[in-house]
Design a protein around this motif. Structure first.
Motif, PDB file in Angstrom:
ATOM      1  N   ILE A  58       0.889  -1.163   0.000  1.00 30.28           N
ATOM      2  CA  ILE A  58       0.000   0.000   0.000  1.00 30.28           C
ATOM      3  C   ILE A  58       0.925   1.210   0.000  1.00 30.28           C
ATOM      4  O   ILE A  58       1.620   1.457   0.987  1.00 30.28           O
ATOM      5  N   PRO A  59       0.997   1.959  -1.084  1.00 30.13           N
ATOM      6  CA  PRO A  59       1.964   3.057  -1.163  1.00 30.13           C
ATOM      7  C   PRO A  59       1.685   4.139  -0.125  1.00 30.13           C
ATOM      8  O   PRO A  59       0.532   4.380   0.249  1.00 30.13           O
ATOM      9  N   GLY A  60       2.747   4.790   0.314  1.00 31.74           N
ATOM     10  CA  GLY A  60       2.574   5.922   1.219  1.00 31.74           C
ATOM     11  C   GLY A  60       1.686   6.988   0.621  1.00 31.74           C
ATOM     12  O   GLY A  60       0.941   7.665   1.335  1.00 31.74           O
ATOM     13  N   SER A  61       1.741   7.156  -0.702  1.00 28.97           N
ATOM     14  CA  SER A  61       0.898   8.152  -1.369  1.00 28.97           C
ATOM     15  C   SER A  61      -0.584   7.825  -1.224  1.00 28.97           C
ATOM     16  O   SER A  61      -1.427   8.725  -1.129  1.00 28.97           O
ATOM     17  N   SER A  62      -0.919   6.522  -1.196  1.00 30.31           N
ATOM     18  CA  SER A  62      -2.317   6.126  -0.989  1.00 30.31           C
ATOM     19  C   SER A  62      -2.769   6.465   0.424  1.00 30.31           C
ATOM     20  O   SER A  62      -3.876   6.966   0.643  1.00 30.31           O
ATOM     21  N   TRP A  63      -1.902   6.198   1.415  1.00 29.01           N
ATOM     22  CA  TRP A  63      -2.229   6.568   2.793  1.00 29.01           C
ATOM     23  C   TRP A  63      -2.424   8.070   2.915  1.00 29.01           C
ATOM     24  O   TRP A  63      -3.366   8.536   3.564  1.00 29.01           O
ATOM     25  N   LYS A  64      -1.540   8.819   2.305  1.00 30.41           N
ATOM     26  CA  LYS A  64      -1.636  10.278   2.364  1.00 30.41           C
ATOM     27  C   LYS A  64      -2.972  10.750   1.791  1.00 30.41           C
ATOM     28  O   LYS A  64      -3.631  11.637   2.357  1.00 30.41           O
ATOM     29  N   GLY A  65      -3.401  10.166   0.673  1.00 28.16           N
ATOM     30  CA  GLY A  65      -4.671  10.529   0.076  1.00 28.16           C
ATOM     31  C   GLY A  65      -5.851  10.192   0.970  1.00 28.16           C
ATOM     32  O   GLY A  65      -6.795  10.985   1.106  1.00 28.16           O
ATOM     33  N   ILE A 133       6.714  20.705   1.327  1.00 28.19           N
ATOM     34  CA  ILE A 133       6.533  19.334   1.802  1.00 28.19           C
ATOM     35  C   ILE A 133       5.790  19.353   3.134  1.00 28.19           C
ATOM     36  O   ILE A 133       5.819  20.343   3.864  1.00 28.19           O
ATOM     37  N   GLY A 134       5.127  18.266   3.443  1.00 22.95           N
ATOM     38  CA  GLY A 134       4.343  18.189   4.663  1.00 22.95           C
ATOM     39  C   GLY A 134       5.201  17.919   5.890  1.00 22.95           C
ATOM     40  O   GLY A 134       6.400  17.647   5.805  1.00 22.95           O
ATOM     41  N   ALA A 135       4.543  17.970   7.061  1.00 20.66           N
ATOM     42  CA  ALA A 135       5.215  17.695   8.329  1.00 20.66           C
ATOM     43  C   ALA A 135       5.196  16.214   8.669  1.00 20.66           C
ATOM     44  O   ALA A 135       5.841  15.790   9.619  1.00 20.66           O
ATOM     45  N   VAL A 136       4.428  15.429   7.911  1.00 17.01           N
ATOM     46  CA  VAL A 136       4.368  13.988   8.152  1.00 17.01           C
ATOM     47  C   VAL A 136       4.773  13.230   6.889  1.00 17.01           C
ATOM     48  O   VAL A 136       4.568  13.702   5.768  1.00 17.01           O
ATOM     49  N   LYS A 137       5.335  12.062   7.117  1.00 14.31           N
ATOM     50  CA  LYS A 137       5.720  11.182   6.013  1.00 14.31           C
ATOM     51  C   LYS A 137       5.067   9.827   6.225  1.00 14.31           C
ATOM     52  O   LYS A 137       5.148   9.253   7.309  1.00 14.31           O
ATOM     53  N   PHE A 138       4.403   9.324   5.189  1.00  9.00           N
ATOM     54  CA  PHE A 138       3.772   8.008   5.224  1.00  9.00           C
ATOM     55  C   PHE A 138       4.674   7.022   4.487  1.00  9.00           C
ATOM     56  O   PHE A 138       4.946   7.195   3.303  1.00  9.00           O
ATOM     57  N   HIS A 205      -9.751   2.188  11.772  1.00  9.20           N
ATOM     58  CA  HIS A 205      -9.789   1.004  12.636  1.00  9.20           C
ATOM     59  C   HIS A 205     -11.225   0.565  12.925  1.00  9.20           C
ATOM     60  O   HIS A 205     -11.526  -0.637  12.980  1.00  9.20           O
ATOM     61  N   ASP A 206     -12.116   1.528  13.113  1.00 11.59           N
ATOM     62  CA  ASP A 206     -13.514   1.232  13.459  1.00 11.59           C
ATOM     63  C   ASP A 206     -14.391   0.927  12.246  1.00 11.59           C
ATOM     64  O   ASP A 206     -15.595   0.687  12.396  1.00 11.59           O
ATOM     65  N   GLY A 207     -13.803   0.951  11.050  1.00 11.44           N
ATOM     66  CA  GLY A 207     -14.541   0.560   9.855  1.00 11.44           C
ATOM     67  C   GLY A 207     -15.334   1.663   9.184  1.00 11.44           C
ATOM     68  O   GLY A 207     -16.196   1.391   8.343  1.00 11.44           O
ATOM     69  N   PHE A 208     -15.033   2.927   9.507  1.00  8.38           N
ATOM     70  CA  PHE A 208     -15.742   4.044   8.884  1.00  8.38           C
ATOM     71  C   PHE A 208     -15.082   4.493   7.584  1.00  8.38           C
ATOM     72  O   PHE A 208     -15.651   5.271   6.824  1.00  8.38           O
ATOM     73  N   ILE A 209     -13.859   4.030   7.352  1.00  3.53           N
ATOM     74  CA  ILE A 209     -13.111   4.412   6.154  1.00  3.53           C
ATOM     75  C   ILE A 209     -12.559   3.154   5.515  1.00  3.53           C
ATOM     76  O   ILE A 209     -12.057   2.262   6.199  1.00  3.53           O
ATOM     77  N   GLN A 210     -12.643   3.084   4.185  1.00  2.00           N
ATOM     78  CA  GLN A 210     -12.084   1.966   3.436  1.00  2.00           C
ATOM     79  C   GLN A 210     -10.850   2.416   2.655  1.00  2.00           C
ATOM     80  O   GLN A 210     -10.712   3.599   2.322  1.00  2.00           O
ATOM     81  N   ILE A 211      -9.997   1.459   2.368  1.00  3.93           N
ATOM     82  CA  ILE A 211      -8.738   1.715   1.675  1.00  3.93           C
ATOM     83  C   ILE A 211      -8.775   1.049   0.303  1.00  3.93           C
ATOM     84  O   ILE A 211      -9.223  -0.092   0.178  1.00  3.93           O
ATOM     85  N   GLY A 212      -8.278   1.747  -0.721  1.00  5.08           N
ATOM     86  CA  GLY A 212      -8.139   1.131  -2.036  1.00  5.08           C
ATOM     87  C   GLY A 212      -9.400   1.184  -2.868  1.00  5.08           C
ATOM     88  O   GLY A 212     -10.312   1.986  -2.635  1.00  5.08           O
ATOM     89  N   GLY A 213      -9.471   0.286  -3.860  1.00 12.51           N
ATOM     90  CA  GLY A 213     -10.567   0.275  -4.819  1.00 12.51           C
ATOM     91  C   GLY A 213     -11.688  -0.677  -4.445  1.00 12.51           C
ATOM     92  O   GLY A 213     -11.609  -1.435  -3.487  1.00 12.51           O
ATOM     93  N   HIS A 214     -12.760  -0.623  -5.248  1.00  9.49           N
ATOM     94  CA  HIS A 214     -13.937  -1.493  -5.103  1.00  9.49           C
ATOM     95  C   HIS A 214     -14.605  -1.368  -3.731  1.00  9.49           C
ATOM     96  O   HIS A 214     -15.060  -2.356  -3.155  1.00  9.49           O
ATOM     97  N   LYS A 215     -14.670  -0.152  -3.213  1.00  7.30           N
ATOM     98  CA  LYS A 215     -15.301   0.072  -1.911  1.00  7.30           C
ATOM     99  C   LYS A 215     -16.773  -0.303  -1.923  1.00  7.30           C
ATOM    100  O   LYS A 215     -17.303  -0.823  -0.930  1.00  7.30           O
ATOM    101  N   SER A 216     -17.448  -0.057  -3.044  1.00  6.04           N
ATOM    102  CA  SER A 216     -18.876  -0.375  -3.122  1.00  6.04           C
ATOM    103  C   SER A 216     -19.131  -1.875  -3.069  1.00  6.04           C
ATOM    104  O   SER A 216     -20.252  -2.320  -2.796  1.00  6.04           O
TER     105      SER A 216
END
Length: 278
Positions: A58-65, A133-138, A205-216
């Motif tokens: 999972i790229p750091g850029s995906s986490w950042k997004g 650049i940001g203050a955090v790095k993923f 962690h609580d399942g309110f946000i999904q990561i990646g594609g095909h969320k539907s």
């Protein structure tokens, strides 16, 4: 005098790391698509993104997004000004300060810092903006235990939004139960900014946000198996920061970790964030 430590890149007064292991609760697909380096050994036409050794990442850029997008929703709910950071929707452009900022980078760096502080939102300060650049790095998350699967799905045309010709596509995914590394590194983060990051993480962690594609289709749910927080340096950054009393290092499984980190999340909830200017 305003304390600009949070956005300074030439000094480091605090170093913060949040790291651990996450486990997939549903299939995950961070894909390369049909045109992006298909794996010749895979029967899937739509493959999972992997490193050179064939391990899913999972790229750091995906986490950042993900963090920026969810953070935008959280900040808007608190009635704070925030930009999406996409295209021309970034604070310095929205406040018509980008040209002034660029000129002062070479003429008067103190004025450039003042402009960036006054005319950018928390997302710009944390995750970066045009020319800053940001203050955090993923860091990239790498699978440490994984199985791959494939599923036949109906193909949707990106241009027309309807069922594409050929109709079916073989999609590769990482199966539930697979585990990945996770790591965020930050410099000069105020307590409320740490609490902001933790709030987003807890929503994941609580399942309110999904990561990646095909969320539907139910893809992209994860939980943090364990997490470690380490904090070195000053314990309060900036005049607007909220004091937090906690240990320099905390290591716990997911639910207990977020319970122990509540003081930071409360700091975010209670902080009076003075920027950007209205």
């Amino acid at each position: 005098m305003v304390d600009y430590t949070f956005i300074r890149k030439d000094i480091i007064k605090r170093q913060t790391v949040i790291e651990g292991i996450l486990e997939l609760q549903s299939p995950l697909r961070i894909g390369v698509g049909k045109s992006g380096g298909m794996d010749p050994a895979s029967i899937a036409r739509d493959t999972v993104l992997k490193d050179t050794g064939g391990t899913p990442i999972i790229p750091g850029s995906s986490w950042k997004g993900v963090f920026r997008s969810e953070g935008e929703r959280i900040l808007r709910r608190k009635n704070l000004i925030v930009c999406s950071g996409v295209g021309k929707d970034y604070c310095l452009n929205n406040f018509r300060k980008y040209d002034d900022f660029q000129r002062n980078l070479t003429r008067d760096i103190d004025e450039a810092i003042r402009i960036f502080w006054n005319y950018t939102c928390l997302n710009c300060k944390l995750f970066g903006s045009m020319s800053v650049i940001g203050a955090v790095k993923f860091l990239d998350s790498k699978a440490i235990e994984f199985k791959l699967g494939t599923r036949t799905m109906i193909a949707i045309s990106r241009t027309e939004g309807a069922v594409a010709r050929g109709a079916l596509v073989q999609v590769e995914f990482v199966e539930p139960g697979s585990k990945f590394t996770f790591k965020i590194m930050g410099n000069n983060l105020p307590n409320y900014a740490i609490g902001y990051l933790l709030t987003i993480m807890k929503n994941i962690h609580d399942g309110f946000i999904q990561i990646g594609g095909h969320k539907s289709r139910g893809f992209g749910f994860i939980r943090f198996v364990n997490l470690r927080f380490s904090d070195k340096g000053e314990k309060k950054i900036g005049d607007e920061d909220v004091s937090v009393s906690t240990q320099d290092e905390i290591k716990e499984e997911g639910d207990k970790f977020f319970e122990k980190m509540k003081p930071f999340m409360e700091a975010f909830n209670n902080a009076k964030i003075p920027y950007p200017v209205h």
